[in-house]
Design a protein around this motif. Structure first.
Motif, PDB file in Angstrom:
ATOM      1  N   ILE A  79       0.713  -1.270   0.086  1.00 43.16           N
ATOM      2  CA  ILE A  79      -0.095   0.014   0.119  1.00 43.16           C
ATOM      3  C   ILE A  79       0.996   1.438   0.330  1.00 43.16           C
ATOM      4  O   ILE A  79       1.767   1.221   1.177  1.00 43.16           O
ATOM      5  N   ARG A  80       0.260   1.806  -1.364  1.00 40.57           N
ATOM      6  CA  ARG A  80       2.023   3.284  -1.075  1.00 40.57           C
ATOM      7  C   ARG A  80       0.981   4.575  -0.718  1.00 40.57           C
ATOM      8  O   ARG A  80      -0.373   4.693  -0.760  1.00 40.57           O
ATOM      9  N   TYR A  81       1.275   5.398   0.329  1.00 36.91           N
ATOM     10  CA  TYR A  81       0.552   6.730   1.284  1.00 36.91           C
ATOM     11  C   TYR A  81       1.168   7.577   0.628  1.00 36.91           C
ATOM     12  O   TYR A  81       2.619   7.879   0.563  1.00 36.91           O
ATOM     13  N   PRO A 109       3.099  -3.298   3.806  1.00 35.89           N
ATOM     14  CA  PRO A 109       2.371  -4.455   4.022  1.00 35.89           C
ATOM     15  C   PRO A 109       0.682  -4.024   3.406  1.00 35.89           C
ATOM     16  O   PRO A 109       0.477  -3.885   4.439  1.00 35.89           O
ATOM     17  N   HIS A 110       0.789  -5.409   2.234  1.00 37.58           N
ATOM     18  CA  HIS A 110      -0.697  -5.062   2.354  1.00 37.58           C
ATOM     19  C   HIS A 110      -2.282  -5.127   3.172  1.00 37.58           C
ATOM     20  O   HIS A 110      -2.819  -4.899   3.363  1.00 37.58           O
ATOM     21  N   SER A 111      -0.857  -5.838   4.462  1.00 44.01           N
ATOM     22  CA  SER A 111      -1.831  -6.573   5.379  1.00 44.01           C
ATOM     23  C   SER A 111      -2.300  -5.232   6.539  1.00 44.01           C
ATOM     24  O   SER A 111      -2.339  -5.567   7.762  1.00 44.01           O
ATOM     25  N   SER A 112      -1.244  -4.193   6.252  1.00 47.33           N
ATOM     26  CA  SER A 112      -0.987  -2.502   7.869  1.00 47.33           C
ATOM     27  C   SER A 112      -2.437  -2.743   7.995  1.00 47.33           C
ATOM     28  O   SER A 112      -3.481  -2.212   6.978  1.00 47.33           O
ATOM     29  N   THR A 113      -2.364  -1.688   9.174  1.00 46.82           N
ATOM     30  CA  THR A 113      -3.589  -1.494   9.740  1.00 46.82           C
ATOM     31  C   THR A 113      -3.461   0.433   9.987  1.00 46.82           C
ATOM     32  O   THR A 113      -2.413   0.680   9.056  1.00 46.82           O
ATOM     33  N   GLY A 133      -2.655   1.461  12.679  1.00 44.04           N
ATOM     34  CA  GLY A 133      -1.651   2.236  13.269  1.00 44.04           C
ATOM     35  C   GLY A 133      -0.709   1.818  12.842  1.00 44.04           C
ATOM     36  O   GLY A 133       0.253   2.858  12.686  1.00 44.04           O
ATOM     37  N   ASP A 134      -0.064   1.069  11.708  1.00 40.20           N
ATOM     38  CA  ASP A 134       1.231   1.201  10.999  1.00 40.20           C
ATOM     39  C   ASP A 134       1.275   1.987  10.350  1.00 40.20           C
ATOM     40  O   ASP A 134       2.356   2.778  10.271  1.00 40.20           O
ATOM     41  N   LEU A 135       0.321   2.521   9.249  1.00 38.60           N
ATOM     42  CA  LEU A 135       0.105   3.741   9.084  1.00 38.60           C
ATOM     43  C   LEU A 135       1.168   5.065  10.216  1.00 38.60           C
ATOM     44  O   LEU A 135       1.495   6.107   9.341  1.00 38.60           O
ATOM     45  N   GLY A 136      -0.066   4.658  11.830  1.00 36.42           N
ATOM     46  CA  GLY A 136       0.502   5.853  12.300  1.00 36.42           C
ATOM     47  C   GLY A 136       2.000   6.018  12.390  1.00 36.42           C
ATOM     48  O   GLY A 136       2.434   7.029  12.731  1.00 36.42           O
ATOM     49  N   ARG A 137       2.136   5.000  13.037  1.00 32.43           N
ATOM     50  CA  ARG A 137       3.779   5.000  13.280  1.00 32.43           C
ATOM     51  C   ARG A 137       4.609   5.422  12.127  1.00 32.43           C
ATOM     52  O   ARG A 137       5.537   6.024  12.142  1.00 32.43           O
ATOM     53  N   HIS A 138       4.259   4.880  10.794  1.00 33.35           N
ATOM     54  CA  HIS A 138       5.909   4.523   9.920  1.00 33.35           C
ATOM     55  C   HIS A 138       4.922   5.943   9.702  1.00 33.35           C
ATOM     56  O   HIS A 138       6.251   6.882   9.371  1.00 33.35           O
ATOM     57  N   PRO A 155      -8.017   6.954  18.385  1.00 32.70           N
ATOM     58  CA  PRO A 155      -7.025   6.015  18.886  1.00 32.70           C
ATOM     59  C   PRO A 155      -7.425   4.716  19.193  1.00 32.70           C
ATOM     60  O   PRO A 155      -6.846   3.706  18.736  1.00 32.70           O
ATOM     61  N   LEU A 156      -9.247   4.180  19.137  1.00 34.83           N
ATOM     62  CA  LEU A 156      -9.407   2.927  19.169  1.00 34.83           C
ATOM     63  C   LEU A 156      -9.472   2.360  17.920  1.00 34.83           C
ATOM     64  O   LEU A 156      -9.988   1.044  17.516  1.00 34.83           O
ATOM     65  N   GLN A 157      -9.219   3.053  16.347  1.00 31.55           N
ATOM     66  CA  GLN A 157      -9.199   2.662  15.259  1.00 31.55           C
ATOM     67  C   GLN A 157      -8.183   1.902  15.033  1.00 31.55           C
ATOM     68  O   GLN A 157      -7.644   1.662  13.712  1.00 31.55           O
ATOM     69  N   VAL A 158      -6.737   1.729  15.575  1.00 34.75           N
ATOM     70  CA  VAL A 158      -5.937   1.387  15.043  1.00 34.75           C
ATOM     71  C   VAL A 158      -5.940  -0.046  14.511  1.00 34.75           C
ATOM     72  O   VAL A 158      -4.674  -0.142  14.283  1.00 34.75           O
ATOM     73  N   GLU A 159      -6.122  -1.022  15.322  1.00 28.87           N
ATOM     74  CA  GLU A 159      -6.172  -1.910  14.409  1.00 28.87           C
ATOM     75  C   GLU A 159      -7.615  -2.003  13.509  1.00 28.87           C
ATOM     76  O   GLU A 159      -7.152  -3.404  12.346  1.00 28.87           O
TER      77      GLU A 159
END
Length: 120
Positions: free
Chosen positions: A55-57, A73-77, A79-84, A109-113
């Motif tokens: 996934i490109r952002y 990775p395509h399986s990212s959440t 939260g993964d995007l936010g940390r990146h 913050p509850l949408q992290v997953e």
């Protein structure tokens, strides 16, 4: 927010909250998203797209700020995007509001997953 300020505060919460995996000290520490009312910067996601198995952002930090981009990775959440994104931010230790294109409401913050694939 109470758990972010003091990890021991969870002992005073109702039993279902104490058992919530999103409220463990490690999960709260890893969560990059600010809670409503916090004095935090804003980052807006301008593009989310599938590129082969990734996934490109592209995102903009602040008003007229720095452009951030990358692949996950395509399986990212969310939260993964936010940390990146946070790793590329001017202050990589701060929490921030993440808004998605075509939305004025910041990610909770509850949408992290939540899977990123659901947002494309």
């Amino acid at each position: 927010e109470a758990v972010r300020q003091d990890g021991q505060s969870l002992v005073y919460a109702a039993a279902p909250l104490q058992a919530d995996p999103l409220l463990t000290e490690s999960s709260v520490a890893a969560n990059p998203f600010a809670v409503r009312g916090a004095k935090s910067p804003v980052c807006t996601v301008l593009e989310l797209s599938a590129v082969e198995d990734r996934i490109r952002y592209e995102a903009a930090w602040g008003v007229g700020g720095k452009t951030l981009d990358g692949h996950l990775p395509h399986s990212s959440t969310l939260g993964d995007l936010g940390r990146h994104i946070r790793a590329q931010a001017p202050n990589p230790n701060s929490r921030f509001y993440l808004t998605l294109l075509d939305s004025e409401i910041p990610v909770s913050p509850l949408q992290v997953e939540q899977p990123l694939a659901e947002l494309m």
